[in-house]
Design a protein around this motif. Structure first.
Motif, short mmCIF file in Angstrom:
data_model
loop_
_atom_site.label_atom_id
_atom_site.label_comp_id
_atom_site.label_asym_id
_atom_site.label_seq_id
_atom_site.Cartn_x
_atom_site.Cartn_y
_atom_site.Cartn_z
N ILE A 1 0.83 -1.13 -0.03
CA ILE A 1 -0.10 -0.01 0.11
C ILE A 1 0.81 1.41 0.02
CG2 ILE A 1 -1.71 1.44 1.42
CD1 ILE A 1 -2.96 -1.41 2.41
N LEU A 2 1.89 1.27 0.85
CA LEU A 2 2.97 2.37 0.81
C LEU A 2 3.54 2.56 -0.35
CD1 LEU A 2 4.81 2.32 4.24
CD2 LEU A 2 2.49 3.33 3.70
N ALA A 3 3.97 1.55 -1.28
CA ALA A 3 4.43 1.57 -2.52
C ALA A 3 3.62 1.88 -3.49
CB ALA A 3 5.26 0.25 -2.94
N GLU A 4 2.51 1.87 -3.47
CA GLU A 4 1.21 2.19 -4.44
C GLU A 4 1.29 3.69 -4.35
OE1 GLU A 4 -1.99 4.01 -5.86
OE2 GLU A 4 -2.13 3.49 -3.75
N ALA A 5 1.23 4.21 -3.00
CA ALA A 5 1.07 5.56 -2.68
C ALA A 5 2.50 6.30 -3.30
CB ALA A 5 0.93 5.73 -1.11
N VAL A 6 3.59 5.86 -3.12
CA VAL A 6 4.81 6.49 -3.49
C VAL A 6 4.77 6.52 -4.99
CG1 VAL A 6 7.19 6.28 -3.52
CG2 VAL A 6 6.08 6.26 -1.30
N LEU A 7 4.69 5.51 -5.60
CA LEU A 7 4.61 5.46 -6.94
C LEU A 7 3.65 6.11 -7.90
CD1 LEU A 7 6.00 1.53 -7.53
CD2 LEU A 7 7.12 3.99 -7.49
N SER A 8 2.26 5.94 -7.36
CA SER A 8 1.16 6.78 -7.92
C SER A 8 1.48 8.34 -7.68
CB SER A 8 -0.01 6.20 -7.29
OG SER A 8 -0.23 5.13 -7.48
N TYR A 9 2.24 8.58 -6.62
CA TYR A 9 2.31 10.05 -6.43
C TYR A 9 3.26 10.68 -7.28
CZ TYR A 9 4.13 14.33 -4.25
OH TYR A 9 4.50 15.53 -3.74
N LEU A 10 4.41 9.90 -7.65
CA LEU A 10 5.41 10.18 -8.44
C LEU A 10 4.91 10.22 -9.89
CD1 LEU A 10 8.81 8.86 -6.90
CD2 LEU A 10 8.04 10.88 -7.01
N GLY A 11 3.69 9.66 -10.07
CA GLY A 11 3.11 9.36 -11.38
C GLY A 11 3.51 8.23 -12.40
N GLY B 1 2.49 4.76 -10.91
CA GLY B 1 1.82 3.74 -10.50
C GLY B 1 0.30 3.69 -11.08
N ILE B 2 -0.46 3.75 -10.26
CA ILE B 2 -2.09 3.70 -10.95
C ILE B 2 -2.20 5.01 -11.49
CG2 ILE B 2 -4.27 3.40 -10.43
CD1 ILE B 2 -2.83 1.16 -9.37
N ARG B 3 -2.31 4.80 -12.95
CA ARG B 3 -2.82 5.92 -13.80
C ARG B 3 -4.16 6.13 -13.89
NH1 ARG B 3 -0.22 8.73 -13.20
NH2 ARG B 3 -0.51 9.88 -15.01
N PRO B 4 -4.55 7.59 -13.94
CA PRO B 4 -5.94 8.16 -14.16
C PRO B 4 -6.39 7.42 -15.25
CG PRO B 4 -4.45 9.84 -14.04
CD PRO B 4 -3.62 8.56 -13.94
N PRO B 5 -7.86 7.11 -15.62
CA PRO B 5 -8.79 7.58 -14.52
C PRO B 5 -8.93 6.56 -13.42
CG PRO B 5 -9.92 6.55 -16.46
CD PRO B 5 -8.42 6.34 -16.79
N THR B 6 -8.43 5.55 -13.18
CA THR B 6 -8.76 4.59 -12.23
C THR B 6 -8.23 5.27 -10.94
OG1 THR B 6 -7.92 2.80 -13.51
CG2 THR B 6 -8.16 2.34 -11.31
N PRO B 7 -9.41 5.47 -10.09
CA PRO B 7 -8.94 5.93 -8.80
C PRO B 7 -8.23 5.22 -7.69
CG PRO B 7 -11.15 5.18 -8.77
CD PRO B 7 -10.52 4.98 -10.02
N GLY C 1 -2.91 6.46 -3.59
CA GLY C 1 -1.77 7.17 -3.95
C GLY C 1 -2.03 8.12 -5.17
N GLY C 2 -2.87 7.66 -6.13
CA GLY C 2 -3.30 8.80 -7.29
C GLY C 2 -3.87 10.00 -6.81
#
Lengths: 278, 320
Positions: free
Chosen positions: A210-220, A222-228, A231-232
């Motif tokens: 969960i922490l890794a998802e947050a970090v990677l999505s924050y940096l752009g 990880g999970i890409r929009p439009p998927t909420p 981290g995104g």
């Protein structure tokens, strides 16, 4: 397995928090007041109100609904990446520990080399490479594969150590002397004895995922929009105006990540204490 | 018992296959990364012949293993590659970012080691007391929280609401350099980093201390009538520092490689921010250069930690 030990309260709080935080996203469809991608163009970047309890984002999407659906994605990434990485690590670690010899040297050297890479950095590098060769792979699966592929060496090392000491333990030696077959020893002695370690590893792995998802999505990456995802949603805080004047956009997912990771870690710590029996 | 020099030599020798593996992985990643080196030259006016001449000049027509050996040979001469986007050697681009990272990470590391070990000693003098329980709880929570979210919260509270500190960067734009200005910019990122690291150092040192406190020589020291503080500080600490040293070894690469996410949150112009910018620009030579350096220092950190560990603890048989 003893149930009452020191830290019981934290263990319980951990379970309750976790149940709550896994129920909410699972019921996202029924709890969300709106569709997560429904636009309300008359209410853009609106602060929390009765119609939108957590306000709306730059496209007028309801933050509360996105928070529920985002939690589903974040928990899924955390859980599956942990399950896969612990699975790979357990298999490789027990093979290395049980059979020894050249296989062990090969697996452990590989593990050591993987451990010397900075994990977050390698994940950053791998995302665009995955994107290039597998452009149709949904970002959720891309992230799970990358995290599992980078996370297994920790479990591998742990399990190998455990198997090595189990192999030498008296009860395994005794059943070998009584003429038990390899497969029987693995099934009846090694596997049950490893199970606590595996479960604890999965638990801690969920928090890490969960922490890794947050970090990677924050940096752009990880999970890409439009998927909420949580981290995104935190990525919104990269914009200074949003950060300083629209806390409703990024504070709920951030606090949720904090609480979930804390409760998962409490749960893991509690399990670790309760299963350290031999 | 072998000499320390021999031990170091053996350890370095063991690192060689790992270094080889790392170099191969890095090279392969560079090779398959999006953005072909020639893509930057793809000028529609170039004829196919001119293009293949360019490719020849860059050595891209040679077999892969020759390209690999040339690349590794370059590494030994400190040549990390060429950032086509920036038109400069990669090592130059990274070098100019190192001072900022060193300042941020060094400050945080010094603060966190000293505060973390100090708190651990205070805790271990009265284990399971109220203070110990509180610190154990706080540091456990600190390690569970994503650091960059703490950074965002800190900016929101101290820069956004209270306006005590600048929101990011290393200096105020359009203002001459002043030490005070630098300190003001350094305060928030280094506090957040220190808080996270203190949690780690506290937990490692405390558990090391509690383990040592059960040993016979501690009982002897107590039996001599020494105060508990003297027992913990003079007899316990030296023997309990092994996990702390390991943690220091783990922290070494971050001195050069930075903490990418925290640097991004605070727009700190260090190596971490450089990596993330390079990622966005698909400037893979720079990105992989940063990764190579960080990985190298990870190995060096592990080696140094083992050496200090051997020197610190007489029970570690370096001949082993």
């Amino acid at each position: 397995m003893r149930l009452k030990t020191k830290g019981s309260k934290r263990f319980l709080i951990g379970i309750i928090f976790l149940l709550f935080f896994s129920l909410v996203p699972l019921l996202a469809r029924y709890l969300s007041p709106y569709e997560p991608d429904a636009l309300d163009l008359f209410n853009i970047e609106a602060p929390p109100s009765l119609a939108h309890p957590l306000g709306t984002d730059a496209l007028g999407r309801d933050v509360l609904s996105r928070f529920f659906y985002g939690g589903r994605v974040s928990l899924l990434v955390g859980f599956l990446s942990s399950l896969f990485s612990v699975g790979i690590g357990t298999i490789l670690g027990s093979v290395a520990g049980y059979y020894g010899g050249k296989i062990e040297i090969f697996i452990m050297r590989f593990t050591d080399a993987m451990l010397s890479f900075p994990t977050t950095l390698l994940a950053l590098v791998l995302s665009p490479i995955f994107n290039r060769y597998l452009p149709d792979l949904p970002s959720v699966w891309r992230l799970i594969i990358i995290l599992a592929g980078l996370g297994w060496p920790f479990t591998c090392r742990l399990i190998r150590g455990e198997v090595l000491s189990l192999k030498e333990s008296t009860f395994v030696e005794a059943s070998r002397l009584m003429g038990a077959r390899e497969a029987w020893i693995i099934r009846k002695h090694l596997f049950p004895a490893l199970l606590p370690t595996v479960i604890v590893s999965v638990t801690f792995g969920v928090a890490n995922g969960i922490l890794a998802e947050a970090v990677l999505s924050y940096l752009g990456v990880g999970i890409r929009p439009p998927t909420p995802s949580w981290g995104g949603m935190l990525e919104e805080a990269k914009d200074l105006v949003t950060l300083t004047s629209m806390p409703w956009l990024w504070m709920p997912p951030g606090i949720a990540i904090m609480l979930v990771s804390l409760s998962v870690n409490w749960l893991g710590e509690g399990l670790q204490r309760r299963t350290r029996s031999y | 018992m072998k000499s320390l020099g021999r031990y170091i030599l053996d350890r370095v020798f063991q690192m060689l296959p790992i270094l080889f593996f790392i170099s191969v992985v890095t090279f392969v990643l560079l090779y398959i990364a999006p953005g072909h080196p020639l893509a930057y030259y793809l000028d529609p006016s170039l004829s196919p012949e001119e293009l293949s001449a360019r490719s020849e000049a860059l050595g891209l027509n040679q077999p892969l293993y020759i390209q690999y050996f040339k690349w590794v040979g370059g590494l030994f001469r400190g040549n990390l590659g060429w950032s086509i986007l920036r038109g400069r050697p990669v090592e130059e681009v990274i070098m100019e970012r190192i001072p900022a990272t060193l300042l941020l990470m060094g400050t945080s590391l010094i603060i966190s080691v000293s505060v973390g070990v100090l708190l651990a000693v205070i805790s271990a003098i009265r284990p399971y007391s109220l203070l110990d329980s509180f610190l154990t709880f706080l540091t456990f929570a600190g390690l569970s929280v994503p650091g960059f979210f703490l950074g965002i919260l800190a900016i929101y509270i101290f820069s956004g609401r209270l306006e005590w500190f600048p929101v990011g960067g290393m200096s105020t734009a359009g203002q001459d350099f002043s030490f005070f200005d630098l300190l003001r910019h350094l305060f928030l990122p280094s506090s957040v980093l220190s808080f996270i690291n203190i949690c780690g150092f506290f937990r490692y040192t405390r558990s090391g201390l509690l383990e040592v406190m059960d040993e016979d020589f501690i009982t002897t020291a107590r039996a001599k009538g020494l105060s508990e503080t003297a027992v913990v500080v003079r007899h316990g600490l030296r023997n309990a520092l092994a996990p702390t040293v390991t943690l220091l070894g783990i922290a070494l690469p971050s001195l050069i490689g930075g903490a990418s996410v925290i640097e991004v949150v605070f727009s700190w112009p260090g190596v971490g921010t450089l990596m993330v910018t390079a990622l966005y620009q698909r400037d893979f030579p720079v990105l992989m250069g940063c990764m190579l350096i960080t990985t190298f220092f990870t190995l060096v950190g592990g080696l140094l930690a083992d050496i200090v560990y051997a020197l610190l603890d007489p029970r570690v048989n370096i001949g082993g």
